[in-house]
Design an enzyme around this catalytic site. Structure first.
Site, mmCIF file in Angstrom:
data_model
loop_
_atom_site.group_PDB
_atom_site.id
_atom_site.type_symbol
_atom_site.label_atom_id
_atom_site.label_comp_id
_atom_site.label_asym_id
_atom_site.label_seq_id
_atom_site.Cartn_x
_atom_site.Cartn_y
_atom_site.Cartn_z
ATOM 1 N N TYR A 53 12.436 14.477 22.937
ATOM 2 C CA TYR A 53 13.171 15.371 22.030
ATOM 3 C C TYR A 53 12.262 15.971 20.956
ATOM 4 O O TYR A 53 12.502 17.093 20.511
ATOM 5 C CB TYR A 53 14.388 14.640 21.431
ATOM 6 C CG TYR A 53 15.444 14.439 22.484
ATOM 7 C CD1 TYR A 53 16.201 15.514 22.934
ATOM 8 C CD2 TYR A 53 15.639 13.204 23.095
ATOM 9 C CE1 TYR A 53 17.136 15.367 23.940
ATOM 10 C CE2 TYR A 53 16.579 13.042 24.109
ATOM 11 C CZ TYR A 53 17.320 14.125 24.526
ATOM 12 O OH TYR A 53 18.236 13.983 25.528
ATOM 13 N N GLN A 88 26.700 23.826 24.675
ATOM 14 C CA GLN A 88 26.152 22.546 25.155
ATOM 15 C C GLN A 88 24.687 22.436 24.749
ATOM 16 O O GLN A 88 24.047 21.419 24.966
ATOM 17 C CB GLN A 88 26.242 22.477 26.680
ATOM 18 C CG GLN A 88 27.658 22.529 27.225
ATOM 19 C CD GLN A 88 27.645 22.752 28.730
ATOM 20 O OE1 GLN A 88 27.565 21.822 29.515
ATOM 21 N NE2 GLN A 88 27.715 24.009 29.136
ATOM 22 N N ASN A 89 24.160 23.513 24.170
ATOM 23 C CA ASN A 89 22.728 23.545 23.854
ATOM 24 C C ASN A 89 22.435 22.821 22.553
ATOM 25 O O ASN A 89 23.184 22.920 21.583
ATOM 26 C CB ASN A 89 22.235 24.992 23.762
ATOM 27 C CG ASN A 89 22.413 25.725 25.076
ATOM 28 O OD1 ASN A 89 22.576 25.088 26.116
ATOM 29 N ND2 ASN A 89 22.389 27.047 25.038
ATOM 30 N N HIS A 106 27.018 18.913 22.318
ATOM 31 C CA HIS A 106 26.032 17.917 22.767
ATOM 32 C C HIS A 106 25.004 17.602 21.686
ATOM 33 O O HIS A 106 23.947 17.048 21.974
ATOM 34 C CB HIS A 106 25.324 18.397 24.044
ATOM 35 C CG HIS A 106 26.197 18.355 25.265
ATOM 36 N ND1 HIS A 106 25.865 18.960 26.464
ATOM 37 C CD2 HIS A 106 27.410 17.767 25.482
ATOM 38 C CE1 HIS A 106 26.830 18.748 27.344
ATOM 39 N NE2 HIS A 106 27.783 18.044 26.773
HETATM 40 P P1 OAD Z 1 21.768 23.802 33.653
HETATM 41 O O1 OAD Z 1 20.280 23.770 33.701
HETATM 42 O O2 OAD Z 1 22.508 22.765 34.448
HETATM 43 O O3 OAD Z 1 22.311 25.214 34.152
HETATM 44 C C1 OAD Z 1 21.801 26.417 33.643
HETATM 45 C C2 OAD Z 1 22.574 27.559 34.272
HETATM 46 O O4 OAD Z 1 22.096 28.748 33.673
HETATM 47 C C3 OAD Z 1 22.397 27.700 35.800
HETATM 48 O O5 OAD Z 1 23.674 27.883 36.402
HETATM 49 C C4 OAD Z 1 21.544 28.958 35.946
HETATM 50 O O6 OAD Z 1 21.903 29.725 37.081
HETATM 51 C C5 OAD Z 1 21.907 29.722 34.677
HETATM 52 N N1 OAD Z 1 20.852 30.618 34.183
HETATM 53 C C6 OAD Z 1 19.507 30.440 34.220
HETATM 54 N N2 OAD Z 1 18.885 31.481 33.653
HETATM 55 C C7 OAD Z 1 19.840 32.347 33.243
HETATM 56 C C8 OAD Z 1 19.831 33.619 32.590
HETATM 57 N N3 OAD Z 1 18.702 34.228 32.224
HETATM 58 N N4 OAD Z 1 21.028 34.207 32.337
HETATM 59 C C9 OAD Z 1 22.190 33.612 32.697
HETATM 60 N N5 OAD Z 1 22.258 32.433 33.312
HETATM 61 C C10 OAD Z 1 21.101 31.801 33.587
HETATM 62 O O7 OAD Z 1 22.195 23.758 32.107
HETATM 63 P P2 OAD Z 1 23.600 23.409 31.467
HETATM 64 O O8 OAD Z 1 24.715 23.863 32.330
HETATM 65 O O9 OAD Z 1 23.561 23.863 30.069
HETATM 66 O O10 OAD Z 1 23.553 17.751 28.592
HETATM 67 O O11 OAD Z 1 23.555 21.836 31.486
HETATM 68 C C11 OAD Z 1 24.652 21.143 30.967
HETATM 69 C C12 OAD Z 1 24.200 19.862 30.329
HETATM 70 O O12 OAD Z 1 23.410 19.115 31.270
HETATM 71 C C13 OAD Z 1 23.265 20.033 29.156
HETATM 72 O O13 OAD Z 1 23.926 20.315 27.942
HETATM 73 C C14 OAD Z 1 22.598 18.697 29.093
HETATM 74 C C15 OAD Z 1 22.327 18.475 30.571
HETATM 75 O O14 OAD Z 1 22.325 17.186 30.983
HETATM 76 C C16 OAD Z 1 23.125 16.735 27.843
HETATM 77 O O15 OAD Z 1 21.951 16.570 27.553
HETATM 78 C C17 OAD Z 1 24.204 15.821 27.388
#
Ligand code: OAD
Length: 235
Positions: A53, A88-89, A106
């Protein structure tokens, strides 16, 4: 249309230069999630977890909000109805762009949490294990991020906003992690329209009334222009 709930994930910050979690080059690629993002990992190897982190916190100094964050900040300023941006960021790009109606479900890299008394205080760029709490003095300050197995923050506020939402919009999230992945179904159940803006279809894509695929820096400003063009009627 009056009440908006927006959920954002790592994809909205990708074009600012912050790695997403899943997919090629994703943050979890170099680490097993259970090694860096669980209470058990913190107990077993606090130095590893804190370093993970620390590096991410230091990366914040090298990046800027992109047009997607800026568009949501504009929506926040100009939308006369209710609005909640749930992210979630753990980065601070939404607030640096100017968003205020924001909830970090988160946690936040810029914050540290006392594992003993629960007090939150600003985190230094490097937070060594054993850092003393300013309130209770225990050497127990940890990154203020929600680990797997811990309760996300603000769930009651989010559930209440989803229950009132007329439109739920999900931006840049894979829909792989609950409870956030289930917000689309909750919003639908309460009668909201649902829209997904993402690079690829998310795991819950079928639950959205509409899905637009592309980079957030293009899709989000276009959608914000559209929604501000049909301003909420006064209630
Ligand atoms: P992910 O890495 O799982 O997903 C990111 C999403 O963003 C994917 O569906 C990509 O297709 C999309 N993406 C990538 N680049 C993009 C762009 N330029 N424009 C639009 N979309 C784009 O990330 P999260 O869904 O945020 O939790 O992950 C959820 C949680 O999983 C996080 O908050 C974290 C992780 O474990 C914790 O740490 C508790």
């Amino acid at each position: 249309m009056h009440n908006l709930v927006i959920l954002t994930g790592a994809g909205i910050s990708a074009e600012s230069g912050l790695a997403t979690f899943r997919g090629p080059g994703g943050l979890w690629e170099g680490h097993r999630v259970e090694d860096v993002c669980t209470p058990e990992a913190l107990a077993a190897d606090a130095a590893l977890v804190h370093r993970f982190y620390d590096l991410r916190r230091q990366a914040l100094a090298t990046v800027q909000p992109n047009p997607a964050h800026e568009a949501l900040a504009r929506l926040d300023r100009e939308w006369p109805g209710e609005l909640l941006i749930v992210t979630q960021n753990v980065d601070d790009l939404h607030e640096r762009a100017g968003a205020t109606r924001l909830l970090h479900m988160h946690g936040e890299l810029k914050s540290a949490l006392c594992a003993l008394c629960g007090v939150r205080q600003a985190s230094p760029a490097v937070l060594p294990p054993g850092t003393e709490c300013g309130a209770c003095g225990a050497p127990a300050m940890r990154p203020d991020v929600v680990f797997f197995g811990e309760m996300p923050l603000g769930i009651e506020v989010i559930e209440a906003a989803l229950a009132r939402a007329d439109l739920f919009v999900s931006i840049g999230t894979s829909g792989a992690v609950y409870p956030a992945a289930g917000f689309v179904q909750t919003a639908r159940w309460h009668g909201a329209k649902t829209l997904e803006l993402n690079l690829d279809p998310s795991a819950g894509s079928v639950f959205f009334d509409e899905s637009r695929m592309g980079p957030a820096s293009a899709l989000v400003p276009a959608w914000v222009d559209e929604v501000l063009g049909i301003l909420a009627p006064p209630r």
